[in-house]
Design a protein around this motif. Structure first.
Motif, PDB file in Angstrom:
ATOM      1  N   LEU A  48      50.796  24.357  37.183  1.00  0.00           N
ATOM      2  CA  LEU A  48      52.061  24.845  36.622  1.00  0.00           C
ATOM      3  C   LEU A  48      52.865  25.637  37.645  1.00  0.00           C
ATOM      4  O   LEU A  48      53.969  26.099  37.358  1.00  0.00           O
ATOM      5  CB  LEU A  48      51.781  25.727  35.399  1.00  0.00           C
ATOM      6  CG  LEU A  48      51.221  25.010  34.162  1.00  0.00           C
ATOM      7  CD1 LEU A  48      50.780  26.035  33.107  1.00  0.00           C
ATOM      8  CD2 LEU A  48      52.249  24.046  33.572  1.00  0.00           C
ATOM      9  N   GLY A  49      52.284  25.807  38.834  1.00  0.00           N
ATOM     10  CA  GLY A  49      52.988  26.550  39.876  1.00  0.00           C
ATOM     11  C   GLY A  49      52.676  28.030  39.896  1.00  0.00           C
ATOM     12  O   GLY A  49      53.347  28.806  40.586  1.00  0.00           O
ATOM     13  N   LEU A  50      51.655  28.449  39.149  1.00  0.00           N
ATOM     14  CA  LEU A  50      51.262  29.856  39.120  1.00  0.00           C
ATOM     15  C   LEU A  50      50.270  30.131  40.248  1.00  0.00           C
ATOM     16  O   LEU A  50      49.422  29.293  40.558  1.00  0.00           O
ATOM     17  CB  LEU A  50      50.616  30.206  37.774  1.00  0.00           C
ATOM     18  CG  LEU A  50      51.483  29.995  36.534  1.00  0.00           C
ATOM     19  CD1 LEU A  50      50.658  30.197  35.270  1.00  0.00           C
ATOM     20  CD2 LEU A  50      52.679  30.945  36.546  1.00  0.00           C
ATOM     21  N   GLN A  51      50.370  31.302  40.845  1.00  0.00           N
ATOM     22  CA  GLN A  51      49.427  31.695  41.887  1.00  0.00           C
ATOM     23  C   GLN A  51      48.215  32.348  41.234  1.00  0.00           C
ATOM     24  O   GLN A  51      48.360  33.223  40.369  1.00  0.00           O
ATOM     25  CB  GLN A  51      50.082  32.679  42.869  1.00  0.00           C
ATOM     26  CG  GLN A  51      51.222  32.076  43.663  1.00  0.00           C
ATOM     27  CD  GLN A  51      51.672  32.993  44.786  1.00  0.00           C
ATOM     28  OE1 GLN A  51      50.875  33.417  45.630  1.00  0.00           O
ATOM     29  NE2 GLN A  51      52.960  33.303  44.809  1.00  0.00           N
ATOM     30  N   THR A  52      47.031  31.933  41.634  1.00  0.00           N
ATOM     31  CA  THR A  52      45.808  32.430  41.014  1.00  0.00           C
ATOM     32  C   THR A  52      44.881  33.076  42.034  1.00  0.00           C
ATOM     33  O   THR A  52      44.993  32.845  43.236  1.00  0.00           O
ATOM     34  CB  THR A  52      45.038  31.294  40.315  1.00  0.00           C
ATOM     35  OG1 THR A  52      44.512  30.395  41.303  1.00  0.00           O
ATOM     36  CG2 THR A  52      45.936  30.528  39.355  1.00  0.00           C
ATOM     37  N   ALA A  53      43.973  33.888  41.506  1.00  0.00           N
ATOM     38  CA  ALA A  53      42.914  34.468  42.327  1.00  0.00           C
ATOM     39  C   ALA A  53      41.714  34.699  41.421  1.00  0.00           C
ATOM     40  O   ALA A  53      41.860  34.890  40.205  1.00  0.00           O
ATOM     41  CB  ALA A  53      43.359  35.787  42.960  1.00  0.00           C
ATOM     42  N   THR A  54      40.542  34.664  42.005  1.00  0.00           N
ATOM     43  CA  THR A  54      39.305  34.882  41.252  1.00  0.00           C
ATOM     44  C   THR A  54      38.532  36.021  41.892  1.00  0.00           C
ATOM     45  O   THR A  54      38.368  36.060  43.115  1.00  0.00           O
ATOM     46  CB  THR A  54      38.434  33.613  41.242  1.00  0.00           C
ATOM     47  OG1 THR A  54      39.142  32.562  40.568  1.00  0.00           O
ATOM     48  CG2 THR A  54      37.121  33.871  40.524  1.00  0.00           C
ATOM     49  N   SER A  55      38.080  36.942  41.044  1.00  0.00           N
ATOM     50  CA  SER A  55      37.337  38.099  41.548  1.00  0.00           C
ATOM     51  C   SER A  55      35.986  38.188  40.855  1.00  0.00           C
ATOM     52  O   SER A  55      35.887  38.021  39.641  1.00  0.00           O
ATOM     53  CB  SER A  55      38.125  39.384  41.306  1.00  0.00           C
ATOM     54  OG  SER A  55      37.359  40.510  41.679  1.00  0.00           O
ATOM     55  N   LYS A  56      34.964  38.461  41.651  1.00  0.00           N
ATOM     56  CA  LYS A  56      33.618  38.587  41.099  1.00  0.00           C
ATOM     57  C   LYS A  56      33.152  40.032  41.031  1.00  0.00           C
ATOM     58  O   LYS A  56      32.111  40.328  40.451  1.00  0.00           O
ATOM     59  CB  LYS A  56      32.631  37.767  41.934  1.00  0.00           C
ATOM     60  CG  LYS A  56      32.937  36.273  41.925  1.00  0.00           C
ATOM     61  CD  LYS A  56      31.936  35.509  42.756  1.00  0.00           C
ATOM     62  CE  LYS A  56      32.253  34.007  42.757  1.00  0.00           C
ATOM     63  NZ  LYS A  56      31.285  33.239  43.579  1.00  0.00           N
ATOM     64  N   THR A  57      33.919  40.946  41.646  1.00  0.00           N
ATOM     65  CA  THR A  57      33.545  42.361  41.636  1.00  0.00           C
ATOM     66  C   THR A  57      34.772  43.222  41.343  1.00  0.00           C
ATOM     67  O   THR A  57      35.917  42.779  41.524  1.00  0.00           O
ATOM     68  CB  THR A  57      32.963  42.802  42.991  1.00  0.00           C
ATOM     69  OG1 THR A  57      33.989  42.736  43.986  1.00  0.00           O
ATOM     70  CG2 THR A  57      31.791  41.911  43.392  1.00  0.00           C
ATOM     71  N   VAL A  58      34.534  44.435  40.908  1.00  0.00           N
ATOM     72  CA  VAL A  58      35.623  45.364  40.624  1.00  0.00           C
ATOM     73  C   VAL A  58      36.398  45.688  41.895  1.00  0.00           C
ATOM     74  O   VAL A  58      37.633  45.747  41.896  1.00  0.00           O
ATOM     75  CB  VAL A  58      35.068  46.665  39.995  1.00  0.00           C
ATOM     76  CG1 VAL A  58      36.183  47.684  39.826  1.00  0.00           C
ATOM     77  CG2 VAL A  58      34.412  46.372  38.656  1.00  0.00           C
ATOM     78  N   ILE A  59      35.679  45.877  43.000  1.00  0.00           N
ATOM     79  CA  ILE A  59      36.318  46.234  44.265  1.00  0.00           C
ATOM     80  C   ILE A  59      37.290  45.150  44.707  1.00  0.00           C
ATOM     81  O   ILE A  59      38.436  45.427  45.092  1.00  0.00           O
ATOM     82  CB  ILE A  59      35.261  46.472  45.366  1.00  0.00           C
ATOM     83  CG1 ILE A  59      34.321  47.620  44.962  1.00  0.00           C
ATOM     84  CG2 ILE A  59      35.946  46.775  46.685  1.00  0.00           C
ATOM     85  CD1 ILE A  59      35.022  48.932  44.739  1.00  0.00           C
ATOM     86  N   SER A  60      36.850  43.905  44.648  1.00  0.00           N
ATOM     87  CA  SER A  60      37.731  42.813  45.066  1.00  0.00           C
ATOM     88  C   SER A  60      38.901  42.643  44.104  1.00  0.00           C
ATOM     89  O   SER A  60      40.006  42.269  44.511  1.00  0.00           O
ATOM     90  CB  SER A  60      36.949  41.500  45.187  1.00  0.00           C
ATOM     91  OG  SER A  60      36.403  41.117  43.935  1.00  0.00           O
TER      92      SER A  60
END
Length: 227
Positions: A48-60
């Motif tokens: 859809l043109g959205l930028q995504t990110a995935t985090s596995k920890t609170v710090i990241s």
């Protein structure tokens, strides 16, 4: 979850600026369904043109740039969950025909309005327009409209009133004390009702008949094995 992504996309680029959709929950990379579903959601958002990110920890998670539209938090500790609830504007609860559902109750207790499917448990927990909104999960535009309302149409006083209503409802209807009192009332009502007569003979006959059927089945199986 796909509903949440599509509804958020419906806001348009201008109204999404300065906001973020956070999809958070339990995740186990040993479970293939978890891995596949995360990929499907990420593909949907990027498609859809959205930028995504995935985090596995609170710090990241804390270091994610502001340009990210959709943030996937694969596993969320309780303390960080509480922080998310306190910093959010709206909680989306997308399951259809879900059971009671503790998530909307936790959100209301944190003073966070809830937008949920108008089926299942939310019909009991959420009061339309007072502690949140109930919408058809098939009508994405209605979900987008509620997002827009919360972000751009409600003033701080309106948000504060809804937050207070949510907390009050949870304490009144769903707290440990409230549910304990409700259980006590139900038990008292049961004890006060007239007991039905015990027809022992009929019940013994029924049990004997069922036992006879079971014995016959076992006997038939034994004969079959012998032959």
């Amino acid at each position: 979850m796909g509903l949440a992504v599509r509804a958020y996309y419906g806001l348009g680029a201008e109204k999404r600026r300065g906001t973020r959709l956070v999809i958070a929950g339990g995740y186990d990379n040993r479970v293939q369904e978890n891995v596949q579903y995360h990929k499907e959601l990420d593909d949907l958002a990027t498609g859809l043109g959205l930028q995504t990110a995935t985090s596995k920890t609170v710090i990241s998670a804390l270091s994610i740039p502001d340009s990210i539209d959709v943030l996937f938090l694969l596993s969320v500790p309780s303390a960080f969950r509480d922080t998310l609830l306190s910093q959010s504007k709206l909680l989306l609860y997308t399951p259809v025909n879900e059971h009671f559902g503790i998530v909307p109750v936790e959100a209301m207790h944190a003073g966070l309005p809830v937008l949920a499917s108008n089926t299942g448990g939310p019909l009991e927990t959420i009061v339309e327009g007072e502690t949140g909104w109930l919408r058809d999960a098939q009508v994405i535009d209605d979900w987008t409209a509620v997002m827009n309302k919360v972000l751009y149409e409600m003033d701080d006083d309106a948000i504060a009133r809804m937050a207070a209503s949510g907390k009050s409802r949870v304490e009144k209807e769903f707290s440990l004390t409230a549910m304990g009192d409700s259980l006590e009332v139900e038990i008292r009502d049961m004890l006060q009702k007239e007991r039905r007569a015990f027809n022992g003979l009929q019940q013994l006959i029924a049990v004997s008949a069922l036992s006879g059927v079971a014995i016959s089945i076992v006997f038939a199986l034994v004969l079959k094995m012998v032959w």
